[in-house]
Enzyme design. Structure first.
Site, PDB file in Angstrom:
ATOM      1  N   PHE A   9     -14.245  -0.803   2.210  1.00  0.00           N
ATOM      2  CA  PHE A   9     -14.751  -2.114   2.626  1.00  0.00           C
ATOM      3  C   PHE A   9     -14.713  -3.104   1.470  1.00  0.00           C
ATOM      4  O   PHE A   9     -15.637  -3.853   1.217  1.00  0.00           O
ATOM      5  CB  PHE A   9     -16.169  -1.990   3.201  1.00  0.00           C
ATOM      6  CG  PHE A   9     -16.451  -3.012   4.283  1.00  0.00           C
ATOM      7  CD1 PHE A   9     -15.744  -3.013   5.476  1.00  0.00           C
ATOM      8  CD2 PHE A   9     -17.427  -3.977   4.100  1.00  0.00           C
ATOM      9  CE1 PHE A   9     -16.001  -3.953   6.462  1.00  0.00           C
ATOM     10  CE2 PHE A   9     -17.695  -4.924   5.088  1.00  0.00           C
ATOM     11  CZ  PHE A   9     -16.980  -4.903   6.267  1.00  0.00           C
ATOM     12  N   LYS A 121      -0.900   2.785   0.592  1.00  0.00           N
ATOM     13  CA  LYS A 121       0.458   3.258   0.289  1.00  0.00           C
ATOM     14  C   LYS A 121       0.490   4.667  -0.305  1.00  0.00           C
ATOM     15  O   LYS A 121       1.454   5.401  -0.124  1.00  0.00           O
ATOM     16  CB  LYS A 121       1.145   2.307  -0.690  1.00  0.00           C
ATOM     17  CG  LYS A 121       1.339   0.896  -0.166  1.00  0.00           C
ATOM     18  CD  LYS A 121       1.945  -0.001  -1.215  1.00  0.00           C
ATOM     19  CE  LYS A 121       0.998  -0.329  -2.343  1.00  0.00           C
ATOM     20  NZ  LYS A 121      -0.118  -1.214  -1.969  1.00  0.00           N
ATOM     21  N   GLU A 145       2.015  -0.504   9.395  1.00  0.00           N
ATOM     22  CA  GLU A 145       2.797  -1.728   9.150  1.00  0.00           C
ATOM     23  C   GLU A 145       2.429  -2.400   7.829  1.00  0.00           C
ATOM     24  O   GLU A 145       3.275  -2.841   7.073  1.00  0.00           O
ATOM     25  CB  GLU A 145       2.609  -2.707  10.310  1.00  0.00           C
ATOM     26  CG  GLU A 145       3.270  -4.068  10.105  1.00  0.00           C
ATOM     27  CD  GLU A 145       4.779  -3.977   9.949  1.00  0.00           C
ATOM     28  OE1 GLU A 145       5.284  -4.372   8.879  1.00  0.00           O
ATOM     29  OE2 GLU A 145       5.440  -3.506  10.886  1.00  0.00           O
ATOM     30  N   VAL A 148       3.798  -2.007   3.721  1.00  0.00           N
ATOM     31  CA  VAL A 148       4.969  -2.632   3.097  1.00  0.00           C
ATOM     32  C   VAL A 148       4.977  -4.120   3.434  1.00  0.00           C
ATOM     33  O   VAL A 148       5.121  -4.498   4.593  1.00  0.00           O
ATOM     34  CB  VAL A 148       6.284  -1.994   3.583  1.00  0.00           C
ATOM     35  CG1 VAL A 148       7.487  -2.664   2.906  1.00  0.00           C
ATOM     36  CG2 VAL A 148       6.298  -0.498   3.320  1.00  0.00           C
ATOM     37  N   GLY A 150       2.556  -6.372   3.401  1.00  0.00           N
ATOM     38  CA  GLY A 150       1.360  -7.017   3.937  1.00  0.00           C
ATOM     39  C   GLY A 150       1.588  -7.617   5.315  1.00  0.00           C
ATOM     40  O   GLY A 150       1.803  -6.915   6.295  1.00  0.00           O
ATOM     41  N   LYS A 220       6.472   1.457  -1.740  1.00  0.00           N
ATOM     42  CA  LYS A 220       6.875   0.795  -0.494  1.00  0.00           C
ATOM     43  C   LYS A 220       8.290   1.211  -0.082  1.00  0.00           C
ATOM     44  O   LYS A 220       8.574   1.385   1.118  1.00  0.00           O
ATOM     45  CB  LYS A 220       6.774  -0.727  -0.669  1.00  0.00           C
ATOM     46  CG  LYS A 220       5.326  -1.190  -0.846  1.00  0.00           C
ATOM     47  CD  LYS A 220       5.230  -2.615  -1.359  1.00  0.00           C
ATOM     48  CE  LYS A 220       3.763  -3.005  -1.559  1.00  0.00           C
ATOM     49  NZ  LYS A 220       3.615  -4.328  -2.167  1.00  0.00           N
ATOM     50  N   GLY A 312      -3.426 -10.225   0.432  1.00  0.00           N
ATOM     51  CA  GLY A 312      -4.411 -11.184   0.929  1.00  0.00           C
ATOM     52  C   GLY A 312      -5.273 -10.538   1.998  1.00  0.00           C
ATOM     53  O   GLY A 312      -4.804  -9.705   2.772  1.00  0.00           O
TER      54      GLY A 312
END
Length: 335
Positions: A9, A121, A145, A148, A150, A220, A312
């Site tokens: 979190f 990852k 999803e 890789v 974002g 990634k 982000g």
């Protein structure tokens, strides 16, 4: 009503909570109810409610007290066993050396027959094949999803929209921190100054090794190699060169030939490499700033270029939302 556990979190976990609140009306209209979050774990504390937590309150508490609840824990697997849930959203910090607690949580969830969505990852870079096998063996859905790029939709794009294509290669910029540094070096800043600026802006960690040495990009690329090209590779199989040795002279030399230097990850049936490359100025992969970008070379469609924010809070949470909707659609029989 689908019950969710959010493990982790920090920035992204709080983003998931905020996105679920922001899309409450959409989710209710589509499924008749919003999925209820019955448990949230941060690194030390846990909040639980079988009827569904008040996410706005959990976020508020976390921001004010730095903990999600009064109850402390030491074993995340015991926490998972203590709640009745259907789907784990695993967003603990990435550990590309051991897989960290995320690997344990994902493994345990599959062993208990639970679906998993992750943007972590580490577990996939180290043990992709085993995790996919576990998910299949236990009849679980597994979507990732956001691991890789974002918010840049690359994995689901390849699997769904490009399902009939023979994808020959994927090349891209998968680390916004490196791209920011190299973009600043294009303008004459030395590497150390550009890195310091990236750290001040929050793009780079205090220890930037994972970014600047190419490890994040490599993780990634492993996920793309296994997921899109059906290879069986892990982090140790990637040929990696980072950007820390790039000099101002090298950047100036590139510019004199109308080129820029970018850290490119390349994946195909035979290639798995991360390295600085000379890119013609104006080429899509010569992009500046913190955006991620990928070029998919498909045999029928030709080259397809996508870009988006690779990090982000809300951007990464948007990828988790798309995975959640895909799983809920399947559960509810949506076309």
């Amino acid at each position: 009503m689908v019950s969710l556990v959010i493990s982790g979190f920090g920035t992204v976990g709080q983003g998931v909570a905020e996105v679920l609140l922001r899309r409450k009306e959409f989710l209710t209209g589509r499924y008749g109810a919003v999925p209820k979050v019955v448990c949230v774990m941060d690194s030390k504390t846990v909040a639980k409610d079988p009827e569904g937590l008040d996410l706005a309150q959990v976020v508020k508490r976390k921001q004010e007290t730095r903990s999600v609840g009064e109850e402390r824990y030491t074993d995340s697997l015991k926490v998972l066993d203590s709640v009745d849930y259907d789907l784990l959203i695993e967003v603990t910090p990435t550990d590309i050396k051991t897989g960290g607690v995320g690997l344990k949580n994902i493994t345990h969830a599959f062993e208990c027959g639970k679906d998993v969505i992750t943007v972590n990852k580490g577990p996939l870079a180290l043990e992709f094949s085993r995790l996919i096998g576990l998910a299949r063996e236990n009849g679980c859905k597994f979507r990732f999803e956001g691991t890789v790029g974002g918010a840049m939709p690359i994995i689901n794009l390849c699997h769904e929209n490009l399902v009939g294509e023979n994808i020959r290669s994927i090349r891209g910029i998968f680390n916004g921190t490196c791209n920011y540094i190299l973009s600043k070096m294009d303008k004459g800043q030395p590497y150390e100054q550009a890195l310091k600026e990236a750290q001040q802006l929050g793009y780079a960690e205090t220890d930037p090794t994972n970014d600047v040495e190419g490890y994040d990009t490599a993780a990634k690329c492993v996920i793309l190699a296994n997921s899109v090209f059906h290879r069986d590779v892990s982090f140790k199989d990637v040929k990696i060169t980072g950007i820390s040795q790039i000099t101002a002279d090298a950047v100036a030399q590139a510019a004199s030939h109308n080129m820029v230097i970018r850290l490119i990850g390349e994946v195909s049936d035979t290639k798995l490499e991360v390295s600085p490359r000379l890119i013609p100025a104006g080429h899509p992969l010569g992009i500046s700033g913190t955006l991620n970008i990928a070029q998919i070379d498909a045999d029928l469609a030709g080259p397809i270029t996508i870009n988006g924010r690779g990090a982000g809070k809300i951007e990464t949470a948007s990828a988790i939302l798309s995975d959640l909707i895909a799983i809920l659609d399947e559960r509810h029989g949506h076309a």
